[in-house]
Write a protein that holds these residues in place. Structure first.
Motif, PDB file in Angstrom:
ATOM      1  N   PRO A 245     -17.953   0.330  -5.739  1.00 17.40           N
ATOM      2  CA  PRO A 245     -16.722  -0.319  -5.261  1.00 17.40           C
ATOM      3  C   PRO A 245     -15.552   0.641  -5.121  1.00 17.40           C
ATOM      4  N   PHE A 246     -15.447   1.616  -6.032  1.00 18.78           N
ATOM      5  CA  PHE A 246     -14.385   2.615  -5.928  1.00 18.78           C
ATOM      6  C   PHE A 246     -14.528   3.422  -4.642  1.00 18.78           C
ATOM      7  N   LEU A 247     -15.730   3.901  -4.359  1.00 20.61           N
ATOM      8  CA  LEU A 247     -15.948   4.696  -3.156  1.00 20.61           C
ATOM      9  C   LEU A 247     -15.734   3.851  -1.891  1.00 20.61           C
ATOM     10  N   GLN A 248     -16.055   2.576  -1.956  1.00 25.33           N
ATOM     11  CA  GLN A 248     -15.765   1.696  -0.828  1.00 25.33           C
ATOM     12  C   GLN A 248     -14.264   1.574  -0.607  1.00 25.33           C
ATOM     13  N   ASN A 249     -13.501   1.512  -1.679  1.00 23.69           N
ATOM     14  CA  ASN A 249     -12.042   1.478  -1.545  1.00 23.69           C
ATOM     15  C   ASN A 249     -11.517   2.745  -0.880  1.00 23.69           C
ATOM     16  N   VAL A 250     -12.010   3.884  -1.339  1.00 23.99           N
ATOM     17  CA  VAL A 250     -11.520   5.166  -0.845  1.00 23.99           C
ATOM     18  C   VAL A 250     -11.810   5.336   0.644  1.00 23.99           C
ATOM     19  N   THR A 251     -12.952   4.838   1.086  1.00 20.67           N
ATOM     20  CA  THR A 251     -13.398   5.099   2.466  1.00 20.67           C
ATOM     21  C   THR A 251     -13.268   3.871   3.362  1.00 20.67           C
ATOM     22  N   ARG A 252     -12.537   2.866   2.921  1.00 22.06           N
ATOM     23  CA  ARG A 252     -12.436   1.624   3.685  1.00 22.06           C
ATOM     24  C   ARG A 252     -11.963   1.890   5.121  1.00 22.06           C
ATOM     25  N   GLY A 253     -12.647   1.262   6.079  1.00 23.60           N
ATOM     26  CA  GLY A 253     -12.281   1.400   7.477  1.00 23.60           C
ATOM     27  C   GLY A 253     -12.921   2.579   8.179  1.00 23.60           C
ATOM     28  N   ARG A 254     -13.733   3.360   7.471  1.00 27.24           N
ATOM     29  CA  ARG A 254     -14.334   4.554   8.101  1.00 27.24           C
ATOM     30  C   ARG A 254     -15.790   4.337   8.505  1.00 27.24           C
ATOM     31  N   GLY A 255     -16.331   3.172   8.190  1.00 29.39           N
ATOM     32  CA  GLY A 255     -17.689   2.872   8.631  1.00 29.39           C
ATOM     33  C   GLY A 255     -18.764   3.660   7.929  1.00 29.39           C
ATOM     34  N   ILE A 256     -18.515   4.094   6.703  1.00 39.25           N
ATOM     35  CA  ILE A 256     -19.510   4.880   5.976  1.00 39.25           C
ATOM     36  C   ILE A 256     -20.471   3.927   5.269  1.00 39.25           C
ATOM     37  N   PRO A 257     -21.784   4.041   5.508  1.00 41.77           N
ATOM     38  CA  PRO A 257     -22.739   3.104   4.911  1.00 41.77           C
ATOM     39  C   PRO A 257     -22.821   3.272   3.394  1.00 41.77           C
ATOM     40  N   ASP A 258     -23.152   2.168   2.716  1.00 37.54           N
ATOM     41  CA  ASP A 258     -23.254   2.207   1.261  1.00 37.54           C
ATOM     42  C   ASP A 258     -24.297   3.208   0.788  1.00 37.54           C
ATOM     43  N   GLU A 259     -25.339   3.411   1.595  1.00 38.55           N
ATOM     44  CA  GLU A 259     -26.382   4.365   1.188  1.00 38.55           C
ATOM     45  C   GLU A 259     -25.801   5.764   1.027  1.00 38.55           C
ATOM     46  N   ARG A 260     -24.895   6.142   1.927  1.00 38.95           N
ATOM     47  CA  ARG A 260     -24.259   7.464   1.828  1.00 38.95           C
ATOM     48  C   ARG A 260     -23.320   7.513   0.627  1.00 38.95           C
ATOM     49  N   LEU A 261     -22.594   6.408   0.399  1.00 34.42           N
ATOM     50  CA  LEU A 261     -21.686   6.382  -0.745  1.00 34.42           C
ATOM     51  C   LEU A 261     -22.459   6.474  -2.059  1.00 34.42           C
ATOM     52  N   LYS A 262     -23.624   5.878  -2.101  1.00 39.24           N
ATOM     53  CA  LYS A 262     -24.437   5.982  -3.322  1.00 39.24           C
ATOM     54  C   LYS A 262     -24.860   7.420  -3.577  1.00 39.24           C
ATOM     55  N   GLU A 263     -25.136   8.159  -2.500  1.00 37.52           N
ATOM     56  CA  GLU A 263     -25.472   9.581  -2.666  1.00 37.52           C
ATOM     57  C   GLU A 263     -24.302  10.339  -3.271  1.00 37.52           C
ATOM     58  N   VAL A 264     -23.115  10.099  -2.728  1.00 37.93           N
ATOM     59  CA  VAL A 264     -21.926  10.755  -3.256  1.00 37.93           C
ATOM     60  C   VAL A 264     -21.696  10.343  -4.709  1.00 37.93           C
ATOM     61  N   GLY A 265     -21.965   9.082  -4.999  1.00 41.04           N
ATOM     62  CA  GLY A 265     -21.749   8.567  -6.347  1.00 41.04           C
ATOM     63  C   GLY A 265     -22.599   9.225  -7.401  1.00 41.04           C
ATOM     64  N   GLU A 266     -23.676   9.918  -7.015  1.00 31.70           N
ATOM     65  CA  GLU A 266     -24.529  10.573  -8.014  1.00 31.70           C
ATOM     66  C   GLU A 266     -23.745  11.576  -8.852  1.00 31.70           C
ATOM     67  N   HIS A 267     -22.729  12.183  -8.267  1.00 28.65           N
ATOM     68  CA  HIS A 267     -21.931  13.124  -9.049  1.00 28.65           C
ATOM     69  C   HIS A 267     -21.187  12.407 -10.167  1.00 28.65           C
ATOM     70  N   TYR A 268     -20.714  11.191  -9.891  1.00 26.80           N
ATOM     71  CA  TYR A 268     -20.068  10.411 -10.940  1.00 26.80           C
ATOM     72  C   TYR A 268     -21.089   9.975 -11.995  1.00 26.80           C
ATOM     73  N   TYR A 269     -22.258   9.546 -11.527  1.00 25.48           N
ATOM     74  CA  TYR A 269     -23.273   9.086 -12.473  1.00 25.48           C
ATOM     75  C   TYR A 269     -23.690  10.214 -13.409  1.00 25.48           C
ATOM     76  N   GLY A 270     -23.612  11.445 -12.917  1.00 23.92           N
ATOM     77  CA  GLY A 270     -23.934  12.584 -13.776  1.00 23.92           C
ATOM     78  C   GLY A 270     -22.965  12.750 -14.933  1.00 23.92           C
TER      79      GLY A 270
END
Length: 392
Positions: free
Chosen positions: A36-61
């Motif tokens: 949800p945080f990454l969706q907030n940051v990128t709202r309106g840019r059309g970035i798919p959730d699958e890509r955001l989940k990839e980016v989120g791996e750094h946070y999960y680490g």
């Protein structure tokens, strides 16, 4: 180092302000927050959730938690204590652009408390669209959305204030003390598109110009203390976006390879673009850059960011007092070091304009505006080596 010591404020009268707002980028606090945080940051840019989940791996680490909110809580506590020490009777509120406590909710709380005019401390020290104007746009939008919202004034850019520069002088000296003689200094900041730098500040190129000036002041003070001249460079981290779009270079990892090839015995990595150890610092520098240095066999020490350093906190307090005096029509002292002079209180309408961003799903223009970073960088819209950003 007398020229790096902030003078005591002449008075502690905060009028016309009746509150202070600490404004930051925000970040997730648990794994469930990351997407949800990454969706907030990128709202309106059309970035798919699958890509955001990839980016989120750094946070999960890091357990799904950015350090930025905890750092802002610590800064709030330090500011409140500093205000109390001089009898500066102002409540301090905290709001974020992209996660709780959200800016609009904070302004709504301030309005309910009867706050009429506040001065805002932004956790971004340099001029650029994403480091300044975007915050001002968010403030304007939030103010428009809240009935009886307080009037808001933003503090001047403080990267060249003695309290900011002095903190980095001390932490850089400490880092160099861990390294072999003759070690270099790599000053690091967040990369942004070159087109964004070209329009930053009232005269353009302000982002790079301010960083170079700050780096030169730190270097000069260290040389004055030690009599030692050393190699210094300004390098960048957290680049994102498509490879065909030009961003500020060199990347810190490429720079470490160049230093090794040049036979440099060690390097102090000094993150002058950041006020605290948030994700860009603990991932891009403490994790990725350190791994590069270890692979190269290059001794590396990372200088601390200001965080809650007493000199930095005192600087922020003094800037509140300074701006209040200026709004009363006085001529307060405006401490700064370097060649650029103090930052401006009010930005020109044409300062740091936003780059064009295409509609969601459109191809990226050559200026890279579809992937604008903030000094709290946003995640990339396309696969890249860059991690998430919550720089404030």
């Amino acid at each position: 180092m007398p020229h790096l010591v902030s003078p005591d404020p002449i008075r502690t009268d905060a009028a016309p302000y009746d509150a202070v707002l600490l404004l930051s980028f925000g970040g997730p606090e648990q794994p469930e927050d990351v997407l949800p945080f990454l969706q907030n940051v990128t709202r309106g840019r059309g970035i798919p959730d699958e890509r955001l989940k990839e980016v989120g791996e750094h946070y999960y680490g890091f357990g799904g938690r950015s350090p930025i909110n905890d750092q802002n809580r610590a800064l709030l506590a330090a500011l409140r204590e500093s205000f109390a020490q001089i009898g500066l009777d102002l409540p301090i509120y905290w709001g974020n652009r992209n996660w709780a406590p959200y800016l609009t909710d904070t302004l709504r709380e301030m309005a309910a408390h009867g706050i009429r005019r506040a001065v805002v401390i932004v956790t971004s020290a340099y001029p650029s669209y994403s480091g300044c104007r975007q915050y001002r746009e968010n403030l304007a939008d939030a103010t428009a959305a809240v009935e009886n919202a307080p009037a808001i004034d933003k503090l001047r850019h403080y990267a060249n204030h003695p309290g900011f520069v002095g903190s980095f002088v001390e932490s850089t000296a400490a880092a160099l003390a861990e390294l072999p003689e003759g070690s270099a200094i790599a000053y690091v900041t967040h990369s942004i598109p070159t087109a964004m730098n070209a329009t930053s500040g009232p005269d353009g190129n302000g982002y790079v110009t301010w960083h170079l000036d700050v780096a030169a002041e730190i270097t000069a003070e260290l040389e004055r203390r030690t009599g030692v001249s050393r190699r210094t460079d300004l390098v960048y981290c957290s680049r994102s976006g498509p490879p065909q779009v030009p961003w500020l270079e060199p990347d810190v990892n490429d720079h470490l390879e160049d230093l090794t090839a040049a036979g440099v015995p060690g390097v102090a990595v000094v993150p002058i673009g950041f006020v605290s150890d948030h994700m860009e610092v603990i991932y891009d520098l403490d994790t990725e850059a350190r791994a590069t240095a270890e692979k190269l066999g290059l001794p590396m020490a990372r200088a601390a960011t200001p965080g809650t350093d007493q000199g930095f906190v005192t600087m922020l307090r003094d800037l509140v007092v300074e701006r209040a005096a200026a709004e009363r029509g006085e001529q307060p002292e405006r401490p700064c070091v370097g060649k650029l002079g103090p930052g401006w209180d009010n930005c020109r309408p044409d300062c740091c304009p936003a780059l064009r961003r295409p509609a969601a799903g459109a191809s990226a223009p050559a200026d890279g505006s579809a992937h604008q970073a903030s000094s709290d960088q946003t995640p990339p819209a396309a696969p890249s080596t860059a991690g998430p950003k919550d720089n404030a």
